[in-house]
Design a protein around this motif. Structure first.
Motif, PDB file in Angstrom:
ATOM      1  N   ASN A  15       0.808  -1.226   0.000  1.00  0.00           N
ATOM      2  CA  ASN A  15       0.000   0.000   0.000  1.00  0.00           C
ATOM      3  C   ASN A  15       0.840   1.273   0.000  1.00  0.00           C
ATOM      4  O   ASN A  15       0.336   2.355   0.278  1.00  0.00           O
ATOM      5  N   LYS A  16       2.123   1.125  -0.302  1.00  0.00           N
ATOM      6  CA  LYS A  16       3.004   2.250  -0.568  1.00  0.00           C
ATOM      7  C   LYS A  16       3.606   2.036  -1.956  1.00  0.00           C
ATOM      8  O   LYS A  16       3.989   0.910  -2.307  1.00  0.00           O
ATOM      9  N   VAL A  17       3.698   3.109  -2.734  1.00  0.00           N
ATOM     10  CA  VAL A  17       4.291   2.972  -4.068  1.00  0.00           C
ATOM     11  C   VAL A  17       5.702   2.389  -3.950  1.00  0.00           C
ATOM     12  O   VAL A  17       6.475   2.826  -3.097  1.00  0.00           O
ATOM     13  N   PRO A  18       6.047   1.338  -4.743  1.00  0.00           N
ATOM     14  CA  PRO A  18       5.324   0.840  -5.901  1.00  0.00           C
ATOM     15  C   PRO A  18       4.391  -0.337  -5.631  1.00  0.00           C
ATOM     16  O   PRO A  18       3.846  -0.900  -6.583  1.00  0.00           O
ATOM     17  N   MET A  19       4.204  -0.697  -4.368  1.00  0.00           N
ATOM     18  CA  MET A  19       3.439  -1.914  -4.112  1.00  0.00           C
ATOM     19  C   MET A  19       1.984  -1.579  -3.735  1.00  0.00           C
ATOM     20  O   MET A  19       1.487  -1.925  -2.670  1.00  0.00           O
ATOM     21  N   LEU A  52      -1.223 -11.696   3.108  1.00  0.00           N
ATOM     22  CA  LEU A  52      -2.564 -11.128   3.078  1.00  0.00           C
ATOM     23  C   LEU A  52      -2.758 -10.239   1.862  1.00  0.00           C
ATOM     24  O   LEU A  52      -3.819 -10.253   1.222  1.00  0.00           O
ATOM     25  N   SER A  53      -1.746  -9.461   1.509  1.00  0.00           N
ATOM     26  CA  SER A  53      -1.862  -8.528   0.390  1.00  0.00           C
ATOM     27  C   SER A  53      -1.885  -9.212  -0.967  1.00  0.00           C
ATOM     28  O   SER A  53      -2.135  -8.561  -1.986  1.00  0.00           O
ATOM     29  N   GLY A  54      -1.633 -10.509  -0.999  1.00  0.00           N
ATOM     30  CA  GLY A  54      -1.642 -11.222  -2.264  1.00  0.00           C
ATOM     31  C   GLY A  54      -2.986 -11.178  -2.958  1.00  0.00           C
ATOM     32  O   GLY A  54      -3.068 -11.112  -4.183  1.00  0.00           O
ATOM     33  N   TYR A  55      -4.079 -11.205  -2.176  1.00  0.00           N
ATOM     34  CA  TYR A  55      -5.407 -11.137  -2.777  1.00  0.00           C
ATOM     35  C   TYR A  55      -5.584  -9.822  -3.532  1.00  0.00           C
ATOM     36  O   TYR A  55      -6.064  -9.791  -4.665  1.00  0.00           O
ATOM     37  N   MET A  56      -5.228  -8.726  -2.885  1.00  0.00           N
ATOM     38  CA  MET A  56      -5.373  -7.401  -3.478  1.00  0.00           C
ATOM     39  C   MET A  56      -4.556  -7.269  -4.759  1.00  0.00           C
ATOM     40  O   MET A  56      -5.061  -6.825  -5.805  1.00  0.00           O
ATOM     41  N   LEU A  57      -3.283  -7.646  -4.684  1.00  0.00           N
ATOM     42  CA  LEU A  57      -2.398  -7.483  -5.841  1.00  0.00           C
ATOM     43  C   LEU A  57      -2.780  -8.423  -6.977  1.00  0.00           C
ATOM     44  O   LEU A  57      -2.683  -8.054  -8.154  1.00  0.00           O
TER      45      LEU A  57
END
Length: 446
Positions: A15-19, A52-57
């Motif tokens: 949730n910070k650029v670039p991710m 957890l962030s894998g779903y979002m990305l």
């Protein structure tokens, strides 16, 4: 200058650029557009680890790829080498692994593979970077891509990894502790070793989205060491979050790093007539003891800059089939197009079974020379260019001449100068490192 890609894809704090989801969608658009070549229906394979962030990305990447006309095949949590293998076997145009490897859960990353299953070249990454800044060429409504999830991907990968061993090799009677880092291999790796007959004690196999690499896995082997000794196991293997590297622990609880693994596999394959290229490829970080060991075996050590992609490039150029990094990336190009911790562990266990000797004897192929690495953080500028720093480096090289090695480099991902020295005299090594670090700090402060 690279804005997004580092030494191993794109990586950063979630949730910070670039991710961010926005950048991930743009990556999908840009990479998809770059690989829309020819008149066939285009396809990308997307895998991920357990963050957890894998779903979002993943969803953002799917949106990006389908918007430019690429079909998407989603395989869920899978090791990085599995994504590389599936990209090639499914005749896909592109493979994507969503993972920050050994980093904590709050980081994530995007690794890209070409249709041949190899990581992208610098040239491809630079072209994708240029497209990231351009307006995307979106597909007409009738040509928007489709997304499909396949359920048998894990089984395909397990079969491929097992095929790297001859049918006559079994692991019956071998007691193995396997730490999967609560990561991408939590389901596939235990199955591989169990199906080959090993008695598997699996740890780090309960991912919850936030415990990947948390006090477990290849970067935190204390739990593995304790479990191996307490259970009376023959050996322990720890993978990292995306399972492209491994660290091994012998039956006494001692750690075996990538240099020792390369020494074992390289020398053994040479004796069997399987080694190609007349040696092994490793990075500048590998211990001088490995180089001396290989020379004693009539083999050579080819060094590259840090990063398994550079190891692989040299392997391909020189016809080598064994390479890796001290950190545990093992590339065995007869069987895989990228580092694979599970596959490398199988080759190592096969040597253990053939030798019939304890791991503590077989896996310690050489005595590493004293090696010391220190990092110096700086606020800005180019401290390595300072005359005082260059003078300190020259003094250090003179002190170690003929007895050791000095390596100073700037990090490619953060404002840090890494100072590493190794040699036969531990005191001298420490003196050299401290002298150069002091010079760098002084230059950075001015």
């Amino acid at each position: 200058m690279r804005k997004f890609f580092g030494t191993d894809g794109i990586r950063g704090l979630t949730n910070k650029v670039p991710m961010t989801a926005e950048v991930a969608m743009r990556v999908g658009m840009a990479a998809g557009a770059h690989f829309l070549r020819g008149g066939h229906k285009h396809r990308v394979v997307i895998g991920k680890d357990t963050r957890l962030s894998g779903y979002m990305l993943e969803n953002a990447l799917v949106a990006g790829f389908t918007s430019v006309g690429m079909d998407v095949v989603q395989v869920g949590p899978m090791p990085t080498p599995a994504v590389a293998m599936l990209t090639q076997s499914m005749r896909a145009d592109l493979g994507v692994m969503i993972s920050a490897s050994h980093n904590p859960f709050h980081d994530n990353g995007i690794k890209l593979f070409g249709p041949d299953g190899y990581k992208l070249s610098d040239a491809d990454e630079m072209q994708i970077e240029a497209l990231l800044e351009a307006a995307p060429a979106l597909a007409e409504p009738a040509h928007i891509g489709r997304a499909k999830r396949i359920e048998d991907a894990r089984g395909r990968y397990i079969h491929a990894v097992k095929q790297s061993l001859p049918g006559s090799v079994r692991l019956d009677g071998l007691k193995l502790v396997l730490d999967c880092a609560n990561g991408a291999a939590y389901n596939s790796a235990p199955t591989v070793f169990w199906e080959l007959g090993a008695d598997v004690i699996a740890i780090g196999v309960e991912p919850n989205g936030t415990n990947i690499n948390d006090r477990c896995g290849s970067t935190a082997p204390a739990l593995l060491q304790e479990t191996v000794v307490a259970s009376g196991a023959d050996i322990g293997v720890a993978l990292d979050g995306d399972a492209d590297r491994l660290i091994v622990v012998d039956e006494k609880g001692s750690i075996v790093d990538g240099d020792q693994i390369m020494a074992l596999i390289g020398a053994s394959w040479a004796r069997q007539g399987r080694l190609k290229g007349g040696g092994v490829v490793a990075t500048v970080m590998s211990n001088l003891g490995l180089e001396r060991f290989l020379e004693g075996e009539g083999l050579r050590l080819e060094r590259t800059k840090v990063g398994d992609r550079y190891v692989l490039e040299r392997m391909k150029a020189g016809g080598f089939n064994v390479g890796g990094e001290q950190s545990g990336h093992m590339i065995l190009s007869d069987h895989a197009t990228t580092g694979d911790g599970t596959l490398a562990a199988l080759q190592l266990l096969a040597e253990l079974v053939r030798a019939g000797r304890p791991a503590s004897e077989l896996l310690h192929q050489f005595d590493p020379v004293p090696q010391l690495l220190k990092n110096v953080r700086f606020a800005g500028g180019k401290p390595l260019d300072a005359p005082a720093v260059q003078a300190a480096i020259a003094v250090g090289e003179t002190m170690l001449d003929g007895r050791g090695r000095l390596l100073i480099r700037a990090s490619g991902t953060e404002p840090v100068i890494r100072v590493m020295a190794e040699g036969d005299d531990a005191g001298e090594v420490e003196q050299v490192v401290d002298m150069i670090c002091d010079a760098v700090r002084a230059a950075a402060a001015n």
